[in-house]
Design a protein around this motif. Structure first.
Motif, mmCIF file in Angstrom:
data_model
loop_
_atom_site.group_PDB
_atom_site.id
_atom_site.type_symbol
_atom_site.label_atom_id
_atom_site.label_comp_id
_atom_site.label_asym_id
_atom_site.label_seq_id
_atom_site.Cartn_x
_atom_site.Cartn_y
_atom_site.Cartn_z
ATOM 1 N N VAL A 23 0.874 -1.175 0.000
ATOM 2 C CA VAL A 23 0.000 0.000 0.000
ATOM 3 C C VAL A 23 0.910 1.224 0.000
ATOM 4 N N CYS A 24 0.968 1.925 -1.135
ATOM 5 C CA CYS A 24 1.883 3.063 -1.269
ATOM 6 C C CYS A 24 1.169 4.410 -1.264
ATOM 7 N N GLY A 25 -0.157 4.413 -1.301
ATOM 8 C CA GLY A 25 -0.931 5.657 -1.235
ATOM 9 C C GLY A 25 -2.071 5.517 -0.243
ATOM 10 N N LEU A 26 -2.232 6.529 0.631
ATOM 11 C CA LEU A 26 -3.267 6.466 1.660
ATOM 12 C C LEU A 26 -3.718 7.891 1.978
ATOM 13 N N LYS A 27 -5.038 8.174 1.829
ATOM 14 C CA LYS A 27 -5.541 9.524 2.066
ATOM 15 C C LYS A 27 -6.976 9.468 2.599
ATOM 16 N N TRP A 28 -7.193 10.127 3.755
ATOM 17 C CA TRP A 28 -8.546 10.333 4.270
ATOM 18 C C TRP A 28 -9.155 11.561 3.605
ATOM 19 N N SER A 29 -10.462 11.512 3.341
ATOM 20 C CA SER A 29 -11.156 12.679 2.791
ATOM 21 C C SER A 29 -11.255 13.771 3.848
ATOM 22 N N ALA A 30 -11.482 15.006 3.410
ATOM 23 C CA ALA A 30 -11.513 16.143 4.333
ATOM 24 C C ALA A 30 -12.642 16.028 5.350
ATOM 25 N N ASP A 31 -13.767 15.442 4.965
ATOM 26 C CA ASP A 31 -14.883 15.286 5.897
ATOM 27 C C ASP A 31 -14.756 14.026 6.750
ATOM 28 N N GLY A 32 -13.738 13.195 6.523
ATOM 29 C CA GLY A 32 -13.505 12.015 7.332
ATOM 30 C C GLY A 32 -14.425 10.847 7.059
ATOM 31 N N ARG A 33 -15.141 10.884 5.956
ATOM 32 C CA ARG A 33 -16.090 9.801 5.668
ATOM 33 C C ARG A 33 -15.436 8.615 4.983
ATOM 34 N N TYR A 34 -14.440 8.887 4.114
ATOM 35 C CA TYR A 34 -13.868 7.818 3.305
ATOM 36 C C TYR A 34 -12.340 7.835 3.402
ATOM 37 N N LEU A 35 -11.771 6.637 3.284
ATOM 38 C CA LEU A 35 -10.331 6.453 3.192
ATOM 39 C C LEU A 35 -10.014 5.861 1.817
ATOM 40 N N GLY A 78 -0.794 0.522 -13.635
ATOM 41 C CA GLY A 78 0.462 0.652 -12.915
ATOM 42 C C GLY A 78 0.188 0.935 -11.449
ATOM 43 N N ALA A 79 1.248 0.951 -10.648
ATOM 44 C CA ALA A 79 1.105 1.200 -9.209
ATOM 45 C C ALA A 79 0.468 2.568 -8.962
ATOM 46 N N VAL A 80 -0.439 2.618 -7.978
ATOM 47 C CA VAL A 80 -1.175 3.843 -7.663
ATOM 48 C C VAL A 80 -0.658 4.377 -6.323
ATOM 49 N N LYS A 81 0.190 5.379 -6.406
ATOM 50 C CA LYS A 81 0.677 6.051 -5.210
ATOM 51 C C LYS A 81 0.017 7.415 -5.034
ATOM 52 N N ALA A 82 -0.252 8.111 -6.153
ATOM 53 C CA ALA A 82 -0.788 9.472 -6.118
ATOM 54 C C ALA A 82 -2.293 9.448 -5.874
ATOM 55 N N LEU A 83 -2.727 10.027 -4.768
ATOM 56 C CA LEU A 83 -4.139 10.143 -4.416
ATOM 57 C C LEU A 83 -4.400 11.544 -3.884
ATOM 58 N N ALA A 84 -5.557 12.120 -4.238
ATOM 59 C CA ALA A 84 -5.904 13.458 -3.755
ATOM 60 C C ALA A 84 -7.414 13.616 -3.741
ATOM 61 N N TRP A 85 -7.939 14.099 -2.603
ATOM 62 C CA TRP A 85 -9.359 14.420 -2.472
ATOM 63 C C TRP A 85 -9.565 15.898 -2.801
ATOM 64 N N CYS A 86 -10.657 16.180 -3.523
ATOM 65 C CA CYS A 86 -10.965 17.565 -3.897
ATOM 66 C C CYS A 86 -11.495 18.308 -2.676
ATOM 67 N N PRO A 87 -10.887 19.431 -2.266
ATOM 68 C CA PRO A 87 -11.344 20.134 -1.056
ATOM 69 C C PRO A 87 -12.672 20.852 -1.222
ATOM 70 N N TRP A 88 -13.064 21.210 -2.430
ATOM 71 C CA TRP A 88 -14.338 21.911 -2.627
ATOM 72 C C TRP A 88 -15.446 20.990 -3.146
#
Length: 499
Positions: free
Chosen positions: A309-321, A356-366
């Protein structure tokens, strides 16, 4: 004799200098004679006034006949009936009355509602000419291929078409002994404006406000190394994932280690906070949830990946990982509730479109339901997902390995960090994903990228052992003033929650 008479007549006609005896009288000769005759006509007195010598108002002999009207005259005189005069009087009197702001707003809303109901669109949006207010901007990506025949002098409004983005970094920091590993996450920026960097088996802190550098810690064994770093939301505690399968928690203000949590069986390459829950991703493919408030910290395990697991990001509202792995999967997990049930570990979505391997993850803040992911060398695609519907909204081939993604809220853009073969940073307009600018400079692949707390600067960590700061998203004075007002209105609540 007749022949001689005809010749005399012709001869008399050809003599133009002789007076014409049988022609009608001229008008200037006709007027005095008419006047004198009318003055001496029977039935009228001999005393004639002085005005009688003037030209009569009407042509004599034609006063009984009416001149017929001709079609297509040179002007049109409208018929103004009483109703039109009443309307004109009402409009003139209403124009001088004071305008009521409430009534004007209500009237405009009613007009807009009627226009949408009758026409299907707002009539204000369909105007060909717009003479008031600011000029309307052209749609995104619009190009005018017409040749310019005339152009007036440039105005400040026309000059400011796009902001200036510097192609050189604002600062460059040395990062010696950096481990050039694509799967590690060795850079993070706290809400207190402190940058944390993992260099081999040590952690260094750089205060972006004052420029001070602090050495935080070093692992005991020389063969061990730092794999990941992640700040808490408040910015006072730092989580560190190591190669000896542990997660350490440090108080950076007092430079003190609070605890060391062991639960994984392989190195911990990714970390992400959600309030008091710390999620860690391991090379074994497992994701562990740690409640840092209790002694028995390991509260749940997520098993969805078969490789690291090379990418890990919680959403800003904390609902999803969101998690990305070397198995080319992107998984979305729900938040684990207190007293977790057995179905909490069931993933919401699992997408396998990346090659390919998925390391880059980003949640949209708006837009809290939007997730962006980027693939490795064999994929090179940016994919944007709607978590609510589970569909892929857009996809873009960047022609280069994607190591990190960041949403820049100041201008609503998406920033991507690249490895082979471009080794650069690209700014994309969201949601069109049209290229805004390229930031070139790193001599090796970009490994990690993070956004500053004020969202004006991005920091990149590259394989050439440098940390570059790009100030590419500074707000203009008008936007900055509005944002500062909004921050001041909420700052009191934020400080109270921290204390």
């Amino acid at each position: 004799m007749a022949q001689f008479g005809l010749e005399n007549d012709i001869h008399s006609i050809l003599k133009l200098d002789m007076p014409i005896t049988n022609a009608p009288l001229a008008r200037w000769q006709r007027k005095p004679s008419t006047t004198s005759l009318s003055g001496l006509s029977p039935g009228r007195s001999g005393n004639v006034s002085q005005t009688s010598s003037k030209t009569p108002s009407k042509t004599p002999g034609k006063n009984k006949k009416q001149t017929p009207s001709k079609m297509g005259g040179d002007r049109f005189i409208p018929i103004r009936n009483s109703k039109q005069m009443d309307v004109a009087s009402f409009l003139l009197t209403k124009e001088n009355e004071p305008v009521d702001a409430n009534n004007a707003a209500a009237s405009s809303e009613n007009q807009k509602a009627w226009s949408v109901s009758l026409n299907g669109y707002d009539i204000e949006d369909a105007k060909i000419l717009h003479l008031g207010g600011k000029p309307l901007n052209a749609p995104e990506g619009y190009q005018n291929n017409l040749k310019v025949l005339y152009s007036q002098a440039t105005t400040p409004a026309s000059l400011k078409k796009s902001r200036y983005i510097s192609s050189t970094p604002d600062k460059i920091l040395d990062a010696p002994e950096l481990r050039n590993d694509f799967y590690l996450n060795l850079l993070d920026w706290s809400s207190r404006n402190v940058l944390a960097v993992g260099l081999h088996n040590s952690i260094y802190l750089w205060d972006a406000t004052h420029g001070d550098i602090t050495f935080l810690m070093k692992l005991e064994r020389e063969e061990d190394y730092i794999c990941s770093v992640s700040w808490t939301k408040e910015g006072s505690y730092l989580a560190i994932g190591t190669s000896d399968c542990k997660v350490q928690l440090w108080d950076t203000e007092n430079q003190k280690r609070l605890r060391s949590m062991a639960s994984h069986t392989a190195r911990v390459g990714s970390l992400s906070w959600n309030d008091h829950i710390l999620s860690s991703g391991s090379r074994s493919g497992h994701i562990h949830h740690h409640d840092v408030r209790v002694a028995d910290h390991h509260i749940f395990t997520l098993a969805g990946h078969s490789q690291e697991v090379c990418g890990l990001k919680w959403s800003a509202d904390g609902r999803y990982l969101a998690s990305g792995g070397n198995d080319n999967l992107v998984c979305v997990w729900p938040r684990v509730q207190e007293g977790s049930a057995s179905n909490d570990g069931q993933m919401v979505h699992c997408w396998s479109q990346h090659q390919g391997a998925v390391k880059a993850l980003a949640w949209c803040p708006w837009q809290s339901n939007i997730l962006a992911s980027g693939g490795g060398t064999s994929d090179r695609h940016i994919r944007v997902w709607n978590v609510n519907s589970g569909s892929c909204i857009s996809s873009l081939d960047t022609q280069s390995q994607i190591s990190s993604l960041v949403f820049a809220p100041n201008y609503k853009e998406l920033v991507s960090g690249h490895g082979y073969a471009h080794n650069n940073v690209v700014i994309w307009k969201y949601p069109s994903l049209t290229k805004v600018s390229e930031l070139n400079g790193p001599e090796d692949r970009v490994l990690s990228m993070i956004l500053s707390p004020d969202s004006s600067t991005i920091a990149t960590l590259a394989g050439d052992e440098t940390v570059r700061l790009w100030k590419s998203f500074e707000l203009d004075p008008v936007r900055k003033k509005a944002k500062d007002k909004m921050v001041k209105s909420t700052s009191g609540v934020i400080h109270q929650s921290i204390r």
